[in-house]
Design a protein around this motif. Structure first.
Motif, PDB file in Angstrom:
ATOM      1  N   ILE A 159      49.874  69.547  66.495  1.00  0.00           N
ATOM      2  CA  ILE A 159      49.335  70.856  66.120  1.00  0.00           C
ATOM      3  C   ILE A 159      48.066  70.723  65.285  1.00  0.00           C
ATOM      4  O   ILE A 159      47.168  71.558  65.369  1.00  0.00           O
ATOM      5  CB  ILE A 159      50.416  71.678  65.381  1.00  0.00           C
ATOM      6  CG1 ILE A 159      50.101  73.160  65.502  1.00  0.00           C
ATOM      7  CG2 ILE A 159      50.551  71.277  63.939  1.00  0.00           C
ATOM      8  CD1 ILE A 159      50.072  73.673  66.911  1.00  0.00           C
ATOM      9  N   ILE A 160      47.970  69.654  64.481  1.00  0.00           N
ATOM     10  CA  ILE A 160      46.738  69.426  63.719  1.00  0.00           C
ATOM     11  C   ILE A 160      45.571  69.180  64.671  1.00  0.00           C
ATOM     12  O   ILE A 160      44.469  69.711  64.494  1.00  0.00           O
ATOM     13  CB  ILE A 160      46.915  68.230  62.763  1.00  0.00           C
ATOM     14  CG1 ILE A 160      47.893  68.580  61.634  1.00  0.00           C
ATOM     15  CG2 ILE A 160      45.567  67.791  62.182  1.00  0.00           C
ATOM     16  CD1 ILE A 160      47.407  69.677  60.713  1.00  0.00           C
ATOM     17  N   SER A 161      45.808  68.372  65.708  1.00  0.00           N
ATOM     18  CA  SER A 161      44.766  68.096  66.698  1.00  0.00           C
ATOM     19  C   SER A 161      44.420  69.338  67.500  1.00  0.00           C
ATOM     20  O   SER A 161      43.246  69.630  67.754  1.00  0.00           O
ATOM     21  CB  SER A 161      45.224  66.975  67.636  1.00  0.00           C
ATOM     22  OG  SER A 161      44.295  66.781  68.686  1.00  0.00           O
ATOM     23  N   LEU A 162      45.442  70.091  67.910  1.00  0.00           N
ATOM     24  CA  LEU A 162      45.216  71.279  68.739  1.00  0.00           C
ATOM     25  C   LEU A 162      44.379  72.319  68.014  1.00  0.00           C
ATOM     26  O   LEU A 162      43.531  72.978  68.623  1.00  0.00           O
ATOM     27  CB  LEU A 162      46.568  71.877  69.140  1.00  0.00           C
ATOM     28  CG  LEU A 162      46.531  73.057  70.117  1.00  0.00           C
ATOM     29  CD1 LEU A 162      46.075  72.606  71.495  1.00  0.00           C
ATOM     30  CD2 LEU A 162      47.908  73.712  70.205  1.00  0.00           C
ATOM     31  N   ILE A 207      35.913  62.866  70.740  1.00  0.00           N
ATOM     32  CA  ILE A 207      36.856  63.812  70.130  1.00  0.00           C
ATOM     33  C   ILE A 207      38.229  63.165  70.000  1.00  0.00           C
ATOM     34  O   ILE A 207      38.885  63.260  68.959  1.00  0.00           O
ATOM     35  CB  ILE A 207      36.953  65.102  70.971  1.00  0.00           C
ATOM     36  CG1 ILE A 207      35.611  65.809  71.056  1.00  0.00           C
ATOM     37  CG2 ILE A 207      38.004  66.046  70.363  1.00  0.00           C
ATOM     38  CD1 ILE A 207      35.612  67.018  71.983  1.00  0.00           C
ATOM     39  N   LEU A 208      38.658  62.488  71.063  1.00  0.00           N
ATOM     40  CA  LEU A 208      39.980  61.864  71.064  1.00  0.00           C
ATOM     41  C   LEU A 208      40.090  60.809  69.972  1.00  0.00           C
ATOM     42  O   LEU A 208      41.080  60.773  69.220  1.00  0.00           O
ATOM     43  CB  LEU A 208      40.251  61.243  72.432  1.00  0.00           C
ATOM     44  CG  LEU A 208      41.582  60.490  72.590  1.00  0.00           C
ATOM     45  CD1 LEU A 208      42.752  61.408  72.281  1.00  0.00           C
ATOM     46  CD2 LEU A 208      41.697  59.909  73.987  1.00  0.00           C
ATOM     47  N   ILE A 209      39.083  59.943  69.846  1.00  0.00           N
ATOM     48  CA  ILE A 209      39.111  58.891  68.829  1.00  0.00           C
ATOM     49  C   ILE A 209      39.139  59.500  67.422  1.00  0.00           C
ATOM     50  O   ILE A 209      39.916  59.076  66.553  1.00  0.00           O
ATOM     51  CB  ILE A 209      37.905  57.957  68.988  1.00  0.00           C
ATOM     52  CG1 ILE A 209      38.006  57.189  70.316  1.00  0.00           C
ATOM     53  CG2 ILE A 209      37.805  56.981  67.815  1.00  0.00           C
ATOM     54  CD1 ILE A 209      36.788  56.361  70.635  1.00  0.00           C
ATOM     55  N   ALA A 210      38.291  60.507  67.206  1.00  0.00           N
ATOM     56  CA  ALA A 210      38.249  61.159  65.895  1.00  0.00           C
ATOM     57  C   ALA A 210      39.584  61.809  65.562  1.00  0.00           C
ATOM     58  O   ALA A 210      40.056  61.732  64.421  1.00  0.00           O
ATOM     59  CB  ALA A 210      37.132  62.195  65.866  1.00  0.00           C
ATOM     60  N   CYS A 257      44.616  62.256  62.552  1.00  0.00           N
ATOM     61  CA  CYS A 257      46.024  62.670  62.611  1.00  0.00           C
ATOM     62  C   CYS A 257      46.996  61.623  62.070  1.00  0.00           C
ATOM     63  O   CYS A 257      48.167  61.937  61.841  1.00  0.00           O
ATOM     64  CB  CYS A 257      46.418  63.008  64.050  1.00  0.00           C
ATOM     65  SG  CYS A 257      45.690  64.537  64.679  1.00  0.00           S
ATOM     66  N   ILE A 258      46.530  60.385  61.891  1.00  0.00           N
ATOM     67  CA  ILE A 258      47.436  59.322  61.438  1.00  0.00           C
ATOM     68  C   ILE A 258      48.159  59.675  60.138  1.00  0.00           C
ATOM     69  O   ILE A 258      49.389  59.555  60.069  1.00  0.00           O
ATOM     70  CB  ILE A 258      46.673  57.984  61.294  1.00  0.00           C
ATOM     71  CG1 ILE A 258      46.308  57.437  62.682  1.00  0.00           C
ATOM     72  CG2 ILE A 258      47.519  56.960  60.534  1.00  0.00           C
ATOM     73  CD1 ILE A 258      45.431  56.205  62.635  1.00  0.00           C
TER      74      ILE A 258
END
Length: 273
Positions: A204-207, A141-144, A149-150
């Motif tokens: 916020i996009i990741s959250l 999940i973190l890698i994705a 988000c870049i």
């Protein structure tokens, strides 16, 4: 501008605008209102109450949601830090390295995730992890999220770098500063508002992400959006409305902060020196 070419004066434009805004925001308002309903039913109104917000933190399902919230927050922070760092490097290279072979292609690749449907990105990411034998879970999940988000972090940072005149760095180089010193002591402080704005946007996009997370999370790992989705499949409960309202307020807060920081940076740069 000639009123004949101003969309605001087209017949019916105002009505269509308000109708679209109503369709967009009315469901959110309804969810927020019913999160304060004292009744366990989502259709009957029994008066104002904070019981479902208390249930979120101290109810039977509270441990599940707290664990999911912890996963969401830690992933969002780590993904925002990593993606913002990469975005700073990418924006500096794109706008301060001059012309180089593949510059246009690089620009397109950075912005491509913004145009590709998220479901396509999710499926492609899952296939990639399966092809390389990478076990899905917290790390996947973190890698994705970092990759996804870049471009969101890149946009405000690149806009800020474009607004900074390169003469500042040229003056530092003329005063015998190295290129790294010119970046660290001159450019970096000037683009800090853009960096902070990009960080908040990536956070916020990741959250809030659900689609990509749901594909690559694996078994036994939940974030807040996936935990809410799993609970909804068993029936809509009032505590879900309370969680959704809290998540919505956090999103609004961070998006507002990102906007205000970006505008503050623009005003500061526009001030006469």
């Amino acid at each position: 501008m000639d009123k004949r070419f101003d969309l605001r004066h087209f017949p019916g434009f105002r009505s269509v605008t308000f109708f679209c805004l109503f369709l967009l925001y009315a469901p959110l308002v309804i969810v927020m209102i019913y999160s304060f309903n004292d009744s366990p039913s989502i259709t009957n109104w029994d008066g104002l109450s904070l019981r479902w917000y208390i249930d979120v933190f101290y109810g039977v399902e509270a441990p599940k949601y707290k664990a999911a919230a912890f996963n969401s927050l830690t992933i969002a922070v780590c993904a925002a830090v990593a993606s913002t760092t990469i975005a700073v490097a990418a924006a500096t290279a794109m706008h301060r390295a001059g012309s180089f072979r593949g510059r246009s292609i690089s620009f397109g690749l950075i912005n491509l995730p913004l145009m590709v449907p998220e479901i396509v990105t999710a499926v492609a990411t899952l296939i990639f992890f399966s092809a390389v034998g990478f076990k899905t879970g917290y790390l996947s999940i973190l890698i994705a999220h970092i990759v996804f988000c870049i471009p969101f972090a890149y946009l405000p940072i690149a806009a800020r770098i474009q607004a900074v005149d390169s003469q500042y760095e040229q003056a530092a180089l003329d005063l015998y500063a190295s290129r790294f010193e010119a970046f660290r002591l001159v450019l970096l402080p000037l683009i800090l508002p853009g960096i902070f704005s990009g960080f908040l946007l990536a956070f916020i996009i990741s959250l809030d992400d659900f689609i990509i997370t749901n594909f690559v999370k694996g078994a036994g790992v939940e974030t807040l959006p996936t935990a809410i989705f799993g609970a909804v499949k068993l029936g809509i409960k009032p505590n879900l409305m309370a969680i959704s309202t809290l998540l919505l307020l956090v999103s609004i807060l961070f998006v507002t902060l990102s906007y205000l920081v970006g505008k503050t940076g623009e005003k500061y740069h526009a001030r006469p020196k």
